[in-house]
Design a protein around this motif. Structure first.
Motif, PDB file in Angstrom:
ATOM      1  N   VAL A   1       7.940   1.161   5.042  1.00 42.47           N
ATOM      2  CA  VAL A   1       9.205   1.471   4.353  1.00 42.47           C
ATOM      3  C   VAL A   1       9.002   2.744   3.528  1.00 42.47           C
ATOM      4  CG1 VAL A   1       9.881  -0.964   4.201  1.00 42.47           C
ATOM      5  CG2 VAL A   1       8.610   0.073   2.306  1.00 42.47           C
ATOM      6  N   ASN A   2      10.080   3.264   2.941  1.00 41.07           N
ATOM      7  CA  ASN A   2       9.915   4.400   2.036  1.00 41.07           C
ATOM      8  C   ASN A   2       9.136   3.948   0.809  1.00 41.07           C
ATOM      9  OD1 ASN A   2      11.370   6.048   3.717  1.00 41.07           O
ATOM     10  ND2 ASN A   2      13.316   5.686   2.645  1.00 41.07           N
ATOM     11  N   LYS A   3       8.289   4.845   0.301  1.00 41.35           N
ATOM     12  CA  LYS A   3       7.488   4.523  -0.869  1.00 41.35           C
ATOM     13  C   LYS A   3       8.378   4.059  -2.030  1.00 41.35           C
ATOM     14  CE  LYS A   3       4.020   6.898  -3.659  1.00 41.35           C
ATOM     15  NZ  LYS A   3       3.149   8.080  -3.653  1.00 41.35           N
ATOM     16  N   ALA A   4       9.533   4.706  -2.174  1.00 42.07           N
ATOM     17  CA  ALA A   4      10.436   4.365  -3.279  1.00 42.07           C
ATOM     18  C   ALA A   4      10.953   2.932  -3.169  1.00 42.07           C
ATOM     19  CB  ALA A   4      11.602   5.349  -3.297  1.00 42.07           C
ATOM     20  N   ASP A   5      10.879   2.364  -1.977  1.00 44.29           N
ATOM     21  CA  ASP A   5      11.386   0.993  -1.768  1.00 44.29           C
ATOM     22  C   ASP A   5      10.296  -0.076  -1.879  1.00 44.29           C
ATOM     23  OD1 ASP A   5      14.029   1.657  -1.322  1.00 44.29           O
ATOM     24  OD2 ASP A   5      13.746   1.942   0.840  1.00 44.29           O
TER      25      ASP A   5
ATOM     26  N   PHE B   1       5.139  15.234  10.560  1.00 45.56           N
ATOM     27  CA  PHE B   1       4.291  14.547   9.584  1.00 45.56           C
ATOM     28  C   PHE B   1       5.177  14.091   8.428  1.00 45.56           C
ATOM     29  CE2 PHE B   1       1.584  17.727  11.612  1.00 45.56           C
ATOM     30  CZ  PHE B   1       0.509  16.946  12.012  1.00 45.56           C
ATOM     31  N   GLU B   2       5.006  12.848   7.999  1.00 46.33           N
ATOM     32  CA  GLU B   2       5.831  12.368   6.900  1.00 46.33           C
ATOM     33  C   GLU B   2       4.984  11.629   5.870  1.00 46.33           C
ATOM     34  OE1 GLU B   2       9.279  10.296   8.289  1.00 46.33           O
ATOM     35  OE2 GLU B   2       9.810   9.700   6.246  1.00 46.33           O
ATOM     36  N   GLN B   3       5.172  11.981   4.593  1.00 36.77           N
ATOM     37  CA  GLN B   3       4.437  11.303   3.525  1.00 36.77           C
ATOM     38  C   GLN B   3       5.396  10.374   2.777  1.00 36.77           C
ATOM     39  OE1 GLN B   3       1.483  13.384   1.122  1.00 36.77           O
ATOM     40  NE2 GLN B   3       2.361  15.241   1.983  1.00 36.77           N
ATOM     41  N   ASP B   4       4.951   9.881   1.635  1.00 41.55           N
ATOM     42  CA  ASP B   4       5.806   9.053   0.781  1.00 41.55           C
ATOM     43  C   ASP B   4       6.323   7.803   1.480  1.00 41.55           C
ATOM     44  OD1 ASP B   4       5.504  10.749  -1.392  1.00 41.55           O
ATOM     45  OD2 ASP B   4       7.080  12.081  -0.638  1.00 41.55           O
ATOM     46  N   LEU B   5       5.425   7.181   2.220  1.00 35.76           N
ATOM     47  CA  LEU B   5       5.763   5.922   2.868  1.00 35.76           C
ATOM     48  C   LEU B   5       4.867   4.826   2.294  1.00 35.76           C
ATOM     49  CD1 LEU B   5       5.963   7.375   6.453  1.00 35.76           C
ATOM     50  CD2 LEU B   5       7.896   6.480   5.129  1.00 35.76           C
ATOM     51  N   ALA B   6       5.260   3.599   2.516  1.00 35.24           N
ATOM     52  CA  ALA B   6       4.462   2.479   2.027  1.00 35.24           C
ATOM     53  C   ALA B   6       4.433   1.371   3.066  1.00 35.24           C
ATOM     54  CB  ALA B   6       5.043   1.940   0.716  1.00 35.24           C
ATOM     55  N   LYS B   7       3.312   0.670   3.102  1.00 34.93           N
ATOM     56  CA  LYS B   7       3.205  -0.479   4.001  1.00 34.93           C
ATOM     57  C   LYS B   7       3.307  -1.744   3.163  1.00 34.93           C
ATOM     58  CE  LYS B   7      -0.737  -1.793   5.836  1.00 34.93           C
ATOM     59  NZ  LYS B   7      -1.903  -2.015   6.714  1.00 34.93           N
TER      60      LYS B   7
ATOM     61  N   ASP C   1      19.035  -7.711   3.303  1.00 35.39           N
ATOM     62  CA  ASP C   1      19.752  -8.084   2.078  1.00 35.39           C
ATOM     63  C   ASP C   1      19.477  -7.097   0.946  1.00 35.39           C
ATOM     64  OD1 ASP C   1      20.853 -10.247   3.326  1.00 35.39           O
ATOM     65  OD2 ASP C   1      19.379 -11.699   2.550  1.00 35.39           O
ATOM     66  N   ALA C   2      18.272  -6.528   0.937  1.00 36.40           N
ATOM     67  CA  ALA C   2      17.916  -5.604  -0.147  1.00 36.40           C
ATOM     68  C   ALA C   2      18.233  -4.149   0.228  1.00 36.40           C
ATOM     69  CB  ALA C   2      16.432  -5.747  -0.478  1.00 36.40           C
ATOM     70  N   HIS C   3      18.884  -3.959   1.362  1.00 29.78           N
ATOM     71  CA  HIS C   3      19.251  -2.613   1.858  1.00 29.78           C
ATOM     72  C   HIS C   3      18.033  -1.713   2.011  1.00 29.78           C
ATOM     73  CE1 HIS C   3      23.417  -3.696   1.257  1.00 29.78           C
ATOM     74  NE2 HIS C   3      23.136  -4.019   0.010  1.00 29.78           N
ATOM     75  N   ILE C   4      16.960  -2.267   2.557  1.00 33.92           N
ATOM     76  CA  ILE C   4      15.753  -1.469   2.754  1.00 33.92           C
ATOM     77  C   ILE C   4      15.576  -1.196   4.242  1.00 33.92           C
ATOM     78  CG2 ILE C   4      13.226  -1.470   2.582  1.00 33.92           C
ATOM     79  CD1 ILE C   4      13.610  -3.198   0.018  1.00 33.92           C
ATOM     80  N   ASN C   5      15.392   0.075   4.552  1.00 32.09           N
ATOM     81  CA  ASN C   5      15.236   0.472   5.946  1.00 32.09           C
ATOM     82  C   ASN C   5      13.776   0.300   6.382  1.00 32.09           C
ATOM     83  OD1 ASN C   5      16.169   1.403   8.380  1.00 32.09           O
ATOM     84  ND2 ASN C   5      15.889   3.565   7.845  1.00 32.09           N
ATOM     85  N   ILE C   6      13.579  -0.276   7.563  1.00 33.60           N
ATOM     86  CA  ILE C   6      12.225  -0.483   8.093  1.00 33.60           C
ATOM     87  C   ILE C   6      11.937   0.597   9.135  1.00 33.60           C
ATOM     88  CG2 ILE C   6      10.722  -2.080   9.357  1.00 33.60           C
ATOM     89  CD1 ILE C   6      12.540  -4.375   8.371  1.00 33.60           C
ATOM     90  N   HIS C   7      10.809   1.306   8.979  1.00 29.05           N
ATOM     91  CA  HIS C   7      10.473   2.377   9.924  1.00 29.05           C
ATOM     92  C   HIS C   7       9.572   1.903  11.061  1.00 29.05           C
ATOM     93  CE1 HIS C   7      12.350   5.043   7.153  1.00 29.05           C
ATOM     94  NE2 HIS C   7      11.448   4.837   6.221  1.00 29.05           N
TER      95      HIS C   7
ATOM     96  N   ASP D   1       0.876  -1.173   0.000  1.00 26.35           N
ATOM     97  CA  ASP D   1       0.000   0.000   0.000  1.00 26.35           C
ATOM     98  C   ASP D   1       0.913   1.223   0.000  1.00 26.35           C
ATOM     99  OD1 ASP D   1      -1.642   2.114   0.576  1.00 26.35           O
ATOM    100  OD2 ASP D   1      -2.413   1.306   2.466  1.00 26.35           O
ATOM    101  N   ASP D   2       0.893   1.979  -1.095  1.00 27.34           N
ATOM    102  CA  ASP D   2       1.851   3.090  -1.183  1.00 27.34           C
ATOM    103  C   ASP D   2       1.211   4.443  -0.877  1.00 27.34           C
ATOM    104  OD1 ASP D   2       0.372   3.547  -3.410  1.00 27.34           O
ATOM    105  OD2 ASP D   2       2.036   3.443  -4.837  1.00 27.34           O
TER     106      ASP D   2
END
Ligand code: ASP
Ligand code: MG
Length: 402
Positions: A382-386, A333-339, A363-369, A256-257
């Protein structure tokens, strides 16, 4: 056998498609089955009607909206009846009033209370193919209601439950439920069988194959569903109860982006603060999803939560109105995130799933928030871009092991 079939808007979008569906219906009828067919409005009819209203009014009456939107389904069943008659088969179209599809009074989001089955039964006994309008109902005032967008699935399941049908087939333009959205994850594959519970999670997480309420209803009355394409002979996906012991832990991956995060930093660490925050949001009709609260120190703690990006402006207003009362120091407030979520009924008994999920992100170098878990799903923010990369990595980690 008594079979209920539902065909979605794209399956009856034009004359060619209507005849295509008519042929499928006839195929079953000729085998000696009793067939009840629920139809949606053709193609984009419902959207087009809504657009028309926008030219006239910004705040149309909900009753009149239902009066209008219900016409799309009525067109579909009449056209199908005309096609079947043309092909020489006995049939009859019925709308919600004729069927006795009794709903609550909530225009635009009515719930089915009861289906009077006499009329349908009588038509079946006469060997008619019965064509029923999806999506619509009738309330205690004898007014037309609708069940909410995509509600025809729910009509079909309700009829199948009320008449104890042997089969309930939901025909659409995809050939089943996939392990992930095939537009995002190239090697996603069709799932053969999925439980109601898993389907509900996937649906609420954005895999929009079935109307959520139709799955809830199917679960409640134990109606086995088949989701399949009206354009191919492929077998589709079976949605049913029970639990397959041999099944893999993870059945599907959803993304969900449209996620925003609100962080309230430095709230007074006293009883009732969380209640104040979420009560204010609930009163404003804001749906909150993931929530995290820190342990806190020096009499202060932090609370963060996620919402749909569409709700961000309203949420900002509510929070800003309450900042002083809550004793909040900083609001972020932060936008551009994805679940991104993994769903599976076998997860509860498989200790390694969460760790595998996090390993795949590492392994995919993706940061989890943020992280949230239940016995049937694990969601990460995660970031929407990821998002796409995360879904593909998880699909590789879990689904390819099938
Ligand atoms: N025609 C309605 C809609 O587009 C109902 C449905 O398709 O199930 O929402
Ligand atoms: Mg539709």
């Amino acid at each position: 056998m008594l079979i209920v079939q539902k065909y979605g808007g794209s399956s009856v979008a034009n004359t060619e498609r209507i005849f295509n569906v008519a042929n499928r219906i006839i195929e079953y009828y000729k085998q000696g089955h009793d067939v009840i067919v629920v139809l949606s409005a053709q193609g984009d009819t419902t959207d087009d009607l809504i657009e028309k209203v926008k030219e006239i009014s910004k705040s149309p009456s909900k009753r009149e909206m239902d009066m209008l939107l219900s016409t799309g389904e009525q067109q579909s069943v009449a056209l199908m009846a005309i096609a079947l008659t043309e092909m020489g088969y006995p049939c009859i179209s019925l709308n919600a009033a004729q069927v006795g599809m009794i709903t609550t009074a909530d225009y635009g989001n009515a719930r089915i209370k009861k289906i009077k089955t006499e009329r349908i039964k009588r038509e079946i006994e006469r060997k008619n193919i019965v064509l029923v309008t999806g999506f619509q109902g009738i309330n205690n005032f004898d007014d037309i209601t609708t069940l909410g967008r995509g509600g025809s699935d729910t009509t079909a399941v309700a009829i199948a439950a009320a008449l104890h049908a042997d089969k309930c087939e939901i025909y659409t333009d995809v050939d089943g439920v996939y392990t992930a959205d095939p537009r995002v994850v190239k090697n996603a594959r069709k799932i053969k069988e999925i439980t109601y519970h898993e389907m509900l999670e996937l649906a609420s997480l954005g895999a929009k194959v079935l109307h959520n309420r139709s799955v809830e209803l199917a679960k409640k009355y134990n109606v086995e569903l088949v989701v399949r394409s009206s354009l191919t002979k492929a077998e589709g996906t079976i949605v049913k109860g029970g639990f397959n012991m041999e099944k893999m832990s993870v059945s599907g991956i959803a993304g969900d982006d449209k996620v925003a995060r609100v962080a309230l930093i430095g709230i007074d660490d006293t009883p009732g603060k969380a209640f104040e925050v979420f009560n204010a949001l609930a009163k404003g009709n804001i749906n909150v999803d993931l929530i995290i609260q820190s342990i806190g120190h020096e009499g202060k703690k932090d609370i963060s939560f996620t919402i749909d990006t569409d709700a961000l402006e309203d949420t900002k207003k509510i929070i800003n109105n309450n900042i002083d009362r809550l004793g909040v120091k900083v609001v972020d407030f932060e936008q551009d995130l994805a679940k991104v979520s993994i769903v599976g009924a076998g997860m509860a008994t498989d200790a390694g799933v969460a760790s595998s999920m996090f390993e795949a992100m590492f392994d995919a170098h993706i940061n989890i928030h943020m992280i949230s878990t239940s016995d049937i799903k694990i969601s990460i923010l995660v970031n929407k871009a990821d998002m796409k990369k995360a879904m593909c990595a998880l699909h590789d980690k879990f689904a390819l092991q099938y």
